[in-house]
Every structure is written in C-alpha cells, then in structure tokens.
Design a protein around this motif. Structure first.
Motif, short mmCIF file in Angstrom:
data_model
loop_
_atom_site.label_atom_id
_atom_site.label_comp_id
_atom_site.label_asym_id
_atom_site.label_seq_id
_atom_site.Cartn_x
_atom_site.Cartn_y
_atom_site.Cartn_z
N LEU A 24 0.82 -1.21 0.00
CA LEU A 24 0.00 0.00 0.00
C LEU A 24 0.86 1.26 0.00
N THR A 25 1.96 1.24 0.76
CA THR A 25 2.87 2.38 0.79
C THR A 25 3.48 2.61 -0.59
N SER A 26 3.85 1.51 -1.24
CA SER A 26 4.43 1.61 -2.58
C SER A 26 3.41 2.15 -3.58
N ILE A 27 2.19 1.61 -3.55
CA ILE A 27 1.13 2.06 -4.46
C ILE A 27 0.85 3.54 -4.25
N SER A 28 0.72 3.95 -2.99
CA SER A 28 0.42 5.34 -2.67
C SER A 28 1.52 6.28 -3.17
N SER A 56 -1.72 -6.57 -7.39
CA SER A 56 -1.91 -8.00 -7.60
C SER A 56 -1.42 -8.79 -6.40
N ARG A 57 -0.30 -8.35 -5.84
CA ARG A 57 0.24 -9.00 -4.65
C ARG A 57 -0.75 -8.89 -3.49
N MET A 58 -1.35 -7.69 -3.33
CA MET A 58 -2.34 -7.50 -2.26
C MET A 58 -3.56 -8.38 -2.48
N LEU A 59 -3.99 -8.51 -3.73
CA LEU A 59 -5.16 -9.32 -4.04
C LEU A 59 -4.91 -10.78 -3.69
N ARG A 60 -3.71 -11.29 -4.04
CA ARG A 60 -3.36 -12.67 -3.69
C ARG A 60 -3.38 -12.87 -2.18
N ASP A 187 13.23 -17.74 3.00
CA ASP A 187 13.98 -16.66 2.33
C ASP A 187 13.01 -15.53 2.05
N LYS A 188 12.96 -14.53 2.93
CA LYS A 188 11.97 -13.46 2.82
C LYS A 188 12.14 -12.64 1.55
N SER A 189 13.39 -12.36 1.18
CA SER A 189 13.61 -11.53 -0.01
C SER A 189 13.18 -12.27 -1.27
N ARG A 190 13.43 -13.59 -1.32
CA ARG A 190 13.03 -14.38 -2.49
C ARG A 190 11.51 -14.46 -2.58
N SER A 191 10.85 -14.65 -1.44
CA SER A 191 9.40 -14.74 -1.43
C SER A 191 8.77 -13.45 -1.93
N LYS A 192 9.31 -12.31 -1.49
CA LYS A 192 8.78 -11.02 -1.93
C LYS A 192 9.00 -10.84 -3.43
N ALA A 193 10.18 -11.23 -3.91
CA ALA A 193 10.52 -11.05 -5.32
C ALA A 193 9.61 -11.88 -6.23
N THR A 194 9.19 -13.07 -5.73
CA THR A 194 8.37 -13.96 -6.56
C THR A 194 6.88 -13.78 -6.31
N GLY A 195 6.52 -12.86 -5.40
CA GLY A 195 5.11 -12.58 -5.16
C GLY A 195 4.41 -13.51 -4.20
N GLY A 196 5.18 -14.29 -3.41
CA GLY A 196 4.55 -15.20 -2.46
C GLY A 196 3.90 -14.46 -1.30
N THR A 197 2.79 -15.02 -0.79
CA THR A 197 2.08 -14.37 0.31
C THR A 197 2.52 -14.88 1.68
N GLY A 198 3.19 -16.03 1.72
CA GLY A 198 3.58 -16.61 3.00
C GLY A 198 2.46 -17.38 3.67
#
Length: 242
Positions: A24-28, A56-60, A187-198
């Motif tokens: 949300l911060t990025s979108i804003s 899209s990441r937020m929607l997932r 791997d938090k950075s990899r998960s973020k890069a690939t769009g994983g929600t955790g």
C-alpha cells in the motif's frame, strides 16, 4: 489455551497489517508522483506497472486470508467439507496443465506422473492444496529446475500425492519444522521477489488436517524438497476399472 489462541490472533493481525502496509505504501507513493506531475512522462508506464504488480500482490494476499478464515471457521465449528469420491490423479494432472505457463515463466519444467488414487475428499480443497504445493515448488526453484507432481499408492496401499522439486532446498532443520506456519518464510527476499504471500503452505496444512491425512516433508540443501500427502481415507467403494 485461550491465551495461546489470543496471542496467535494478535500475531496474525500484526503480520497481516505489515504485509498489507508494504504494498500500500508503494502504491500510494507511485500514484502520488503521477497525480502531482512529479513523474516524468517516460516513467508513467513503469510506475503503472509497479502499481499493478503491488495491487496483484495485495489481491493474492487477501484471497489467501479469506481462504484461511474459512478454514479456521470450519475448524472451530467442527464443520467438515462435503466429501466425495475423488481421483487424485485427475486433480494433479489438471493442476499440472493449469500451472505450466507459470512454470515456463520461471524457466521451470513441470510434469505429472502417476496412477489413479481414489480418496474421499473435497475436490475444491484438494485442487487448492495441489496448486499451492506446485506454486511453492516453482517459486523456490531455479532457472532450468524441475517440478514433479506424482500420485499413487504407498506400499501399505494408502493413496498419496507428492510434489518434488530440485530447487534450493531448506538448509536449516528449524525452518523445515516451521514452513507450514502462517507468514513464515525461509527466504523473505526471495518470497517477496516472486510474489509469495507466505500463507500457501499454511493453507495446505489446514486442508491436510481436514482430510485427516499425513503431511511429510523431505528436503536437502541445494538438492530440493519433496512434500507428500498420504491419505488414510481411501475410497474403496468406488474403484475405477480401466
């Protein structure tokens, strides 16, 4: 028990807030630059793409949270999903076909192998389980990697579904014990890069429990990971003859 559940709810709320705040911060920020004219004309398309990606990441994430809340609610009220005869091989084959495009984008080969394996289960939940396992195996793989989706029966005759990859593996045994927790990432950075929600593997764990199945994890650093779901409730009354 009540205090433990309350603590889990508080942690979950805090994690959800953090996971939503970041995109949300990025979108804003990007939207404000476009709105105020600070974005150069040649940057507008790039900013639009980033806004779309974060949305899209937020929607997932929201979809996964909704699914988890449904599973939690059914668990707390002891409601079981409607179970019917399901062939795991049909679920797995369709899942492999559905995710082949995603695998290609990640330069990963996804294949199905196996035979008919009849269980009593919820088709929609088993489809989600299969998709989450394959999606995870694709995300945590490497270019040129392979994912094998397999169904069959164990030596004891129990139906199983497994997803095996030759990706990065899980180096730390502590991580192996925790990867099915909500928002836990090796791997938090990899998960973020690939769009994983955790949340994908947490959903898998819930679905496995609802089917009274057994969850097995095997992983070697640098060699890959195999997750196997073994079902006790085989559908013996509706065996398919070929």
């Amino acid at each position: 028990m009540r205090e433990s559940n309350e603590k889990m709810r508080q942690e979950f709320t805090a994690n959800v807030s953090h996971e939503l705040k970041t995109p949300l911060t990025s979108i804003s920020g990007y939207a404000e630059m476009i709105e105020t004219g600070l974005a150069r004309p040649e940057d507008v398309a790039s900013f639009g793409q980033k806004i779309h990606s974060e949305a899209s990441r937020m929607l997932r994430l929201v979809n996964d949270i909704i699914q988890l809340s449904h599973l939690d609610a059914s668990g707390s009220t002891h409601d079981t999903p409607v179970m019917e005869p399901v062939d795991l091989s049909v679920i797995a084959r369709e899942c492999a076909e559905r995710l082949k495009v995603n695998a290609r984008r990640a330069y990963v080969t996804l294949n199905f192998r196996g035979e008919s394996a009849q269980v009593k289960g919820s088709p929609s939940l088993l489809e989600e389980l299969c998709q989450n396992l394959c999606d995870n195996a694709i995300r945590y793989n490497r270019p040129g990697g392979r994912v094998l989706l397999e169904t069959g029966r164990t030596r004891e005759g129990h139906p199983y579904l497994s997803v095996q990859d030759n990706g990065i593996g899980i180096p730390d045994p502590k991580d192996r014990a925790r990867i099915f927790e909500r928002f836990y990432r090796v791997d938090k950075s990899r998960s973020k890069a690939t769009g994983g929600t955790g949340l994908g593997l947490a959903i898998v764990k819930h679905i496995v429990a609802q089917h009274e199945a057994e969850l097995k994890l095997e992983s070697e650093p640098g060699q890959g990971t195999r997750i196997t779901i073994v079902f006790e409730n085989a559908d013996k009354s509706d065996t398919i003859d070929h």
